[in-house]
Design a protein around this motif. Structure first.
Motif, PDB file in Angstrom:
ATOM      1  N   GLY A 258       0.824  -1.213   0.000  1.00  0.00           N
ATOM      2  CA  GLY A 258       0.000   0.000   0.000  1.00  0.00           C
ATOM      3  C   GLY A 258       0.851   1.252   0.000  1.00  0.00           C
ATOM      4  O   GLY A 258       0.580   2.197  -0.742  1.00  0.00           O
ATOM      5  N   VAL A 259       1.881   1.253   0.814  1.00  0.00           N
ATOM      6  CA  VAL A 259       2.746   2.441   0.905  1.00  0.00           C
ATOM      7  C   VAL A 259       3.575   2.604  -0.373  1.00  0.00           C
ATOM      8  O   VAL A 259       3.684   3.695  -0.932  1.00  0.00           O
ATOM      9  CB  VAL A 259       3.670   2.340   2.156  1.00  0.00           C
ATOM     10  N   VAL A 260       4.126   1.496  -0.870  1.00  0.00           N
ATOM     11  CA  VAL A 260       4.952   1.574  -2.087  1.00  0.00           C
ATOM     12  C   VAL A 260       4.126   2.102  -3.262  1.00  0.00           C
ATOM     13  O   VAL A 260       4.590   2.935  -4.042  1.00  0.00           O
ATOM     14  CB  VAL A 260       5.548   0.182  -2.430  1.00  0.00           C
ATOM     15  N   SER A 261       2.885   1.617  -3.374  1.00  0.00           N
ATOM     16  CA  SER A 261       2.107   2.056  -4.534  1.00  0.00           C
ATOM     17  C   SER A 261       1.504   3.451  -4.347  1.00  0.00           C
ATOM     18  O   SER A 261       1.159   4.105  -5.309  1.00  0.00           O
ATOM     19  CB  SER A 261       1.027   1.034  -4.889  1.00  0.00           C
ATOM     20  N   PHE A 262       1.447   3.919  -3.102  1.00  0.00           N
ATOM     21  CA  PHE A 262       0.866   5.246  -2.864  1.00  0.00           C
ATOM     22  C   PHE A 262       1.833   6.372  -3.227  1.00  0.00           C
ATOM     23  O   PHE A 262       1.448   7.372  -3.826  1.00  0.00           O
ATOM     24  CB  PHE A 262       0.452   5.372  -1.386  1.00  0.00           C
ATOM     25  N   TYR A 263       3.107   6.202  -2.894  1.00  0.00           N
ATOM     26  CA  TYR A 263       4.070   7.283  -3.124  1.00  0.00           C
ATOM     27  C   TYR A 263       4.775   7.120  -4.471  1.00  0.00           C
ATOM     28  O   TYR A 263       5.352   6.060  -4.736  1.00  0.00           O
ATOM     29  CB  TYR A 263       5.110   7.312  -2.003  1.00  0.00           C
ATOM     30  N   HIS A 264       4.734   8.200  -5.263  1.00  0.00           N
ATOM     31  CA  HIS A 264       5.290   8.049  -6.612  1.00  0.00           C
ATOM     32  C   HIS A 264       6.807   7.892  -6.613  1.00  0.00           C
ATOM     33  O   HIS A 264       7.393   7.428  -7.570  1.00  0.00           O
ATOM     34  CB  HIS A 264       4.871   9.223  -7.497  1.00  0.00           C
ATOM     35  N   PHE A 265       7.468   8.281  -5.504  1.00  0.00           N
ATOM     36  CA  PHE A 265       8.939   8.143  -5.528  1.00  0.00           C
ATOM     37  C   PHE A 265       9.407   6.722  -5.253  1.00  0.00           C
ATOM     38  O   PHE A 265      10.590   6.428  -5.372  1.00  0.00           O
ATOM     39  CB  PHE A 265       9.629   9.146  -4.595  1.00  0.00           C
TER      40      PHE A 265
END
Ligand code: FES
Length: 164
Positions: free
Chosen positions: A64-71
């Motif tokens: 969830g976190v990896v896919s939420f942040y574009h960086f």
């Protein structure tokens, strides 16, 4: 191949050491992911699973976190990572057109990497060179308004250099 595996093992060890050294793991996920991306260059599922296990949190939370942040990126970046600035100054001066011409020329979207591994595209917020807007970074090279009119020419130059 053996060499590759050894390198990978060392990378995982480095990441594990970083996680082990964090005292309070709550709220540390973002910095662990940054570290993982710094070490591996990107965060494929294998690394997300490793982080979830080491931090004792569900894989879904990591994903969830990896896919939420574009960086954070789940695919390896190209040899020449392209970053198109989509900050306000660049946007007003035609960054979208520049981004579209890069996408069309390479046949990939933002967040993707070309099959030959040469190029990947990212969209960024203000890179701090607004006077040059619209701005495109290719690796460490900065291109501004006059140059980015013809992205095709610029990209051809990189392609030629890489292919020889
Ligand atoms: S908005 Fe692009 S460099 Fe500032």
């Amino acid at each position: 191949m053996a060499c590759d595996n050894k390198l990978k093992k060392e990378m995982f060890e480095e990441l594990k050491k970083y996680i082990d050294e964090i005292g309070e793991k709550n709220g540390a996920l973002i910095s662990v992911l940054h570290k993982g991306q710094e070490i591996f260059g990107y965060l494929p599922q294998e690394i997300q699973e490793f982080i979830a296990k080491e931090m004792n949190i569900p894989i879904a939370k990591v994903y969830g976190v990896v896919s939420f942040y574009h960086f954070f990126s789940m695919t390896p970046k190209g040899k020449h990572p392209i970053s198109v600035c989509m900050g306000t100054a660049c946007y007003v001066r035609g960054a979208e057109k520049v981004l579209n011409s890069v996408k069309n020329y390479l046949g990939i979207d933002v967040g993707e990497t070309t099959e030959d591994g040469l190029f990947s595209i990212d969209a960024l917020r203000c890179v701090g060179a607004c006077g040059l807007a619209p701005v495109v970074l290719i690796g460490k090279d900065v291109y501004g308004k006059e140059q980015v009119k013809d992205m095709k020419k610029i990209l051809e130059k990189y392609r030629k250099e890489s292919v020889g």
